[in-house]
Design a protein around this motif. Structure first.
Motif, mmCIF file in Angstrom:
data_model
loop_
_atom_site.group_PDB
_atom_site.id
_atom_site.type_symbol
_atom_site.label_atom_id
_atom_site.label_comp_id
_atom_site.label_asym_id
_atom_site.label_seq_id
_atom_site.Cartn_x
_atom_site.Cartn_y
_atom_site.Cartn_z
ATOM 1 N N TYR A 151 -3.242 0.530 -15.043
ATOM 2 C CA TYR A 151 -2.641 0.970 -13.792
ATOM 3 C C TYR A 151 -3.635 0.944 -12.631
ATOM 4 C CZ TYR A 151 0.857 2.415 -17.124
ATOM 5 O OH TYR A 151 1.771 2.417 -18.141
ATOM 6 N N ALA A 152 -4.925 1.073 -12.936
ATOM 7 C CA ALA A 152 -5.945 0.974 -11.886
ATOM 8 C C ALA A 152 -5.985 -0.448 -11.318
ATOM 9 C CB ALA A 152 -7.306 1.372 -12.435
ATOM 10 N N THR B 190 0.840 -1.205 0.000
ATOM 11 C CA THR B 190 0.000 0.000 0.000
ATOM 12 C C THR B 190 0.873 1.252 0.000
ATOM 13 O OG1 THR B 190 -1.727 -1.184 1.198
ATOM 14 C CG2 THR B 190 -1.843 1.213 1.223
ATOM 15 N N LEU C 247 -2.115 -3.788 -5.486
ATOM 16 C CA LEU C 247 -1.195 -3.370 -4.430
ATOM 17 C C LEU C 247 -1.922 -3.049 -3.129
ATOM 18 C CD1 LEU C 247 1.193 -1.073 -6.496
ATOM 19 C CD2 LEU C 247 1.784 -3.267 -5.454
ATOM 20 N N ARG C 248 -3.114 -2.483 -3.247
ATOM 21 C CA ARG C 248 -3.868 -2.078 -2.058
ATOM 22 C C ARG C 248 -4.751 -3.197 -1.503
ATOM 23 N NH1 ARG C 248 -3.526 3.496 -1.556
ATOM 24 N NH2 ARG C 248 -2.771 4.537 -3.423
ATOM 25 N N ASP D 233 -2.987 -0.768 -9.064
ATOM 26 C CA ASP D 233 -3.242 -0.050 -7.823
ATOM 27 C C ASP D 233 -4.155 -0.867 -6.914
ATOM 28 O OD1 ASP D 233 -2.908 2.513 -6.311
ATOM 29 O OD2 ASP D 233 -5.093 2.514 -6.484
ATOM 30 N N ALA E 61 2.125 1.713 -3.360
ATOM 31 C CA ALA E 61 1.088 2.245 -4.245
ATOM 32 C C ALA E 61 1.004 3.764 -4.123
ATOM 33 C CB ALA E 61 -0.262 1.609 -3.931
ATOM 34 N N GLU E 62 1.287 4.262 -2.916
ATOM 35 C CA GLU E 62 1.288 5.715 -2.704
ATOM 36 C C GLU E 62 2.498 6.364 -3.371
ATOM 37 O OE1 GLU E 62 -0.997 7.642 -1.215
ATOM 38 O OE2 GLU E 62 -2.243 5.857 -0.953
ATOM 39 N N GLY F 74 4.086 4.711 -6.761
ATOM 40 C CA GLY F 74 2.818 4.686 -7.466
ATOM 41 C C GLY F 74 2.640 3.424 -8.300
ATOM 42 N N ALA F 75 1.383 3.161 -8.613
ATOM 43 C CA ALA F 75 1.033 1.935 -9.339
ATOM 44 C C ALA F 75 1.584 1.933 -10.757
ATOM 45 C CB ALA F 75 -0.482 1.767 -9.361
ATOM 46 N N ARG F 76 1.691 3.097 -11.371
ATOM 47 C CA ARG F 76 2.198 3.159 -12.746
ATOM 48 C C ARG F 76 3.643 2.653 -12.814
ATOM 49 N NH1 ARG F 76 1.180 8.226 -16.298
ATOM 50 N NH2 ARG F 76 -0.646 6.972 -16.662
#
Length: 178
Positions: free
Chosen positions: A32-33, A7, A39-40, A36, A10-11, A14-16
């Motif tokens: 990428y969503a 998580t 990851l979360r 994300d 992911a912050e 980032g997921a990208r």
């Protein structure tokens, strides 16, 4: 013990970035969503099972890098004498330092196939900074800040006292020679 969570990755970064560096060439995570959400640990029911499997493979590579970075950090902590697993409060400065160092090492490990110019690449620079700071920590020249268990132990152990015989030539004995 991992010093960073997926998580937190992911912050930042980032997921990208995670999707780009953790995916295999022939199995890229282009959504990428989805990365994300993976990851979360969020709901991924909107994506097909094939896309979820691709994201899971990328997540496995991320977790391998996180565990490897934790092992590197633990190697430095053991040199200093910390008892592992290191238990710090989530709000302590030591926890945030370890998280930052783990993030830098994890990013470097995930980017290892990329051609990098060490003088200009922030990933390499952050990794080198983290390794240098961990080296200083292992040498005892750096503390984890408030709540550092080794710093608290060191403070109590620096009390040194010397005892010896009475001086042979003190002020009282030399007064007779005036």
């Amino acid at each position: 013990m991992a010093y960073i969570t997926t998580t937190e990755l992911a912050e930042r970064p980032g997921a990208r970035e995670i999707a780009q560096v953790a995916s295999l060439q022939h199995q890229m995570v282009n959504d990428y969503a989805l990365m994300d959400a993976t990851l979360r640990g969020a709901d991924r029911s909107n994506w097909s099972q094939e896309l979820q499997d691709t994201a899971d493979l990328a997540l496995a590579r991320v977790l391998d890098a996180v565990n490897e970075s934790a092992a590197v950090i633990d190697g430095f902590l053991v040199q200093r004498g910390y008892a592992l697993p290191l238990q710090l409060t989530p709000t302590s400065t030591g926890k945030s330092l370890l998280t930052a160092w783990s993030r830098a090492i994890t990013r470097y490990l995930l980017n290892q196939n990329r051609v990098m110019d060490a003088s200009k690449d922030p990933v390499v620079r952050d990794y080198q900074d983290a390794m240098r700071m961990l080296g200083l920590l292992a040498q005892g020249k750096l503390s984890l800040g408030a709540g550092d268990p080794e710093a608290a132990a060191a403070v109590g152990s620096t009390d040194v006292r010397f005892a010896g015989d009475a001086p042979t030539f003190g002020r009282q004995q030399l007064r007779a020679f005036r």
